[in-house]
Design a protein around this motif. Structure first.
Motif, PDB file in Angstrom:
ATOM      1  N   ASP A  31     -37.886  -0.699   4.876  1.00 18.99           N
ATOM      2  CA  ASP A  31     -36.833   0.289   4.686  1.00 18.99           C
ATOM      3  C   ASP A  31     -36.948   1.368   5.754  1.00 18.99           C
ATOM      4  O   ASP A  31     -37.820   2.224   5.703  1.00 18.99           O
ATOM      5  N   GLU A  32     -36.064   1.292   6.744  1.00 15.95           N
ATOM      6  CA  GLU A  32     -36.036   2.252   7.856  1.00 15.95           C
ATOM      7  C   GLU A  32     -37.416   2.401   8.505  1.00 15.95           C
ATOM      8  O   GLU A  32     -37.931   3.511   8.639  1.00 15.95           O
ATOM      9  N   PRO A  33     -38.039   1.290   8.937  1.00 17.62           N
ATOM     10  CA  PRO A  33     -39.397   1.394   9.484  1.00 17.62           C
ATOM     11  C   PRO A  33     -39.487   2.165  10.799  1.00 17.62           C
ATOM     12  O   PRO A  33     -40.566   2.636  11.160  1.00 17.62           O
ATOM     13  N   ALA A  34     -38.379   2.335  11.511  1.00 14.17           N
ATOM     14  CA  ALA A  34     -38.411   3.044  12.791  1.00 14.17           C
ATOM     15  C   ALA A  34     -38.046   4.523  12.657  1.00 14.17           C
ATOM     16  O   ALA A  34     -38.033   5.245  13.655  1.00 14.17           O
ATOM     17  N   ALA A  35     -37.787   4.975  11.442  1.00 21.23           N
ATOM     18  CA  ALA A  35     -37.421   6.389  11.239  1.00 21.23           C
ATOM     19  C   ALA A  35     -38.545   7.284  11.752  1.00 21.23           C
ATOM     20  O   ALA A  35     -39.713   7.082  11.440  1.00 21.23           O
ATOM     21  N   GLY A  36     -38.190   8.227  12.573  1.00 22.97           N
ATOM     22  CA  GLY A  36     -39.155   9.189  13.089  1.00 22.97           C
ATOM     23  C   GLY A  36     -39.932   8.726  14.310  1.00 22.97           C
ATOM     24  O   GLY A  36     -40.754   9.483  14.829  1.00 22.97           O
ATOM     25  N   LEU A  37     -39.705   7.510  14.755  1.00 28.15           N
ATOM     26  CA  LEU A  37     -40.418   7.017  15.932  1.00 28.15           C
ATOM     27  C   LEU A  37     -39.686   7.412  17.210  1.00 28.15           C
ATOM     28  O   LEU A  37     -38.453   7.457  17.241  1.00 28.15           O
ATOM     29  N   PRO A  62     -43.848 -14.075   6.360  1.00 26.95           N
ATOM     30  CA  PRO A  62     -43.015 -13.981   5.151  1.00 26.95           C
ATOM     31  C   PRO A  62     -41.557 -13.748   5.527  1.00 26.95           C
ATOM     32  O   PRO A  62     -41.247 -13.384   6.672  1.00 26.95           O
ATOM     33  N   ALA A  63     -40.676 -13.945   4.573  1.00 26.10           N
ATOM     34  CA  ALA A  63     -39.279 -13.577   4.773  1.00 26.10           C
ATOM     35  C   ALA A  63     -39.224 -12.068   5.010  1.00 26.10           C
ATOM     36  O   ALA A  63     -39.965 -11.304   4.380  1.00 26.10           O
ATOM     37  N   LEU A  64     -38.386 -11.632   5.933  1.00 29.92           N
ATOM     38  CA  LEU A  64     -38.287 -10.219   6.286  1.00 29.92           C
ATOM     39  C   LEU A  64     -36.916  -9.685   5.912  1.00 29.92           C
ATOM     40  O   LEU A  64     -35.890 -10.299   6.226  1.00 29.92           O
ATOM     41  N   VAL A  65     -36.893  -8.532   5.265  1.00 26.24           N
ATOM     42  CA  VAL A  65     -35.651  -7.816   4.970  1.00 26.24           C
ATOM     43  C   VAL A  65     -35.788  -6.439   5.603  1.00 26.24           C
ATOM     44  O   VAL A  65     -36.731  -5.701   5.303  1.00 26.24           O
ATOM     45  N   HIS A 110     -29.838   1.870   9.684  1.00 22.81           N
ATOM     46  CA  HIS A 110     -28.496   2.367   9.996  1.00 22.81           C
ATOM     47  C   HIS A 110     -28.201   2.244  11.486  1.00 22.81           C
ATOM     48  O   HIS A 110     -27.156   2.676  11.947  1.00 22.81           O
ATOM     49  N   HIS A 111     -29.145   1.683  12.239  1.00 24.02           N
ATOM     50  CA  HIS A 111     -29.045   1.627  13.695  1.00 24.02           C
ATOM     51  C   HIS A 111     -29.175   0.185  14.171  1.00 24.02           C
ATOM     52  O   HIS A 111     -30.256  -0.405  14.083  1.00 24.02           O
TER      53      HIS A 111
END
Length: 109
Positions: free
Chosen positions: A17-23, A45-48, A52-53
């Motif tokens: 969930d928004e793993p790049a937020a703040g990077l 594993p399956a990735l979800v 927003h970008h």
């Protein structure tokens, strides 16, 4: 680090969930590259990925689901779903989408 920790348990599904937020840009690109490696690895594993970008969508991801106010705008294969028209509907802004290889970039018209 948290992604590596999550992978240690050998999950069948990894929700991001928004793993790049703040990077910053360099860290984001490193993350996108590492997620692309996972996406291409048949033992991963399956990735979800929630974002927003469109610039943060790693190569190797195959499907997309676009939501607006909890309703589905479009879903399916990433090339059929992530389009200027569908993104414009999703964000309620006229957008144009560029695709270079397996990466996307969007901007207002």
């Amino acid at each position: 680090m948290q992604i590596a920790r999550a992978l240690m348990t050998d999950p069948e599904l990894l929700l991001l969930d928004e793993p790049a937020a703040g990077l910053d840009l360099g860290a984001r690109e490193d993350l996108v590259g590492r997620l692309a490696e996972l996406a291409y690895d048949p033992d991963s594993p399956a990735l979800v990925l929630v974002t927003h970008h469109v610039e943060e969508i790693p190569p190797g991801f195959t499907h997309a689901l676009l939501l607006r106010d909890g309703a589905v705008v479009a879903q399916g294969l990433i090339g059929d779903t992530v389009t200027s028209e569908n993104l414009s509907k999703t964000f309620d802004v006229p957008l144009t989408l560029d695709r270079v290889g397996d990466r996307f970039a969007a901007r207002a018209v």
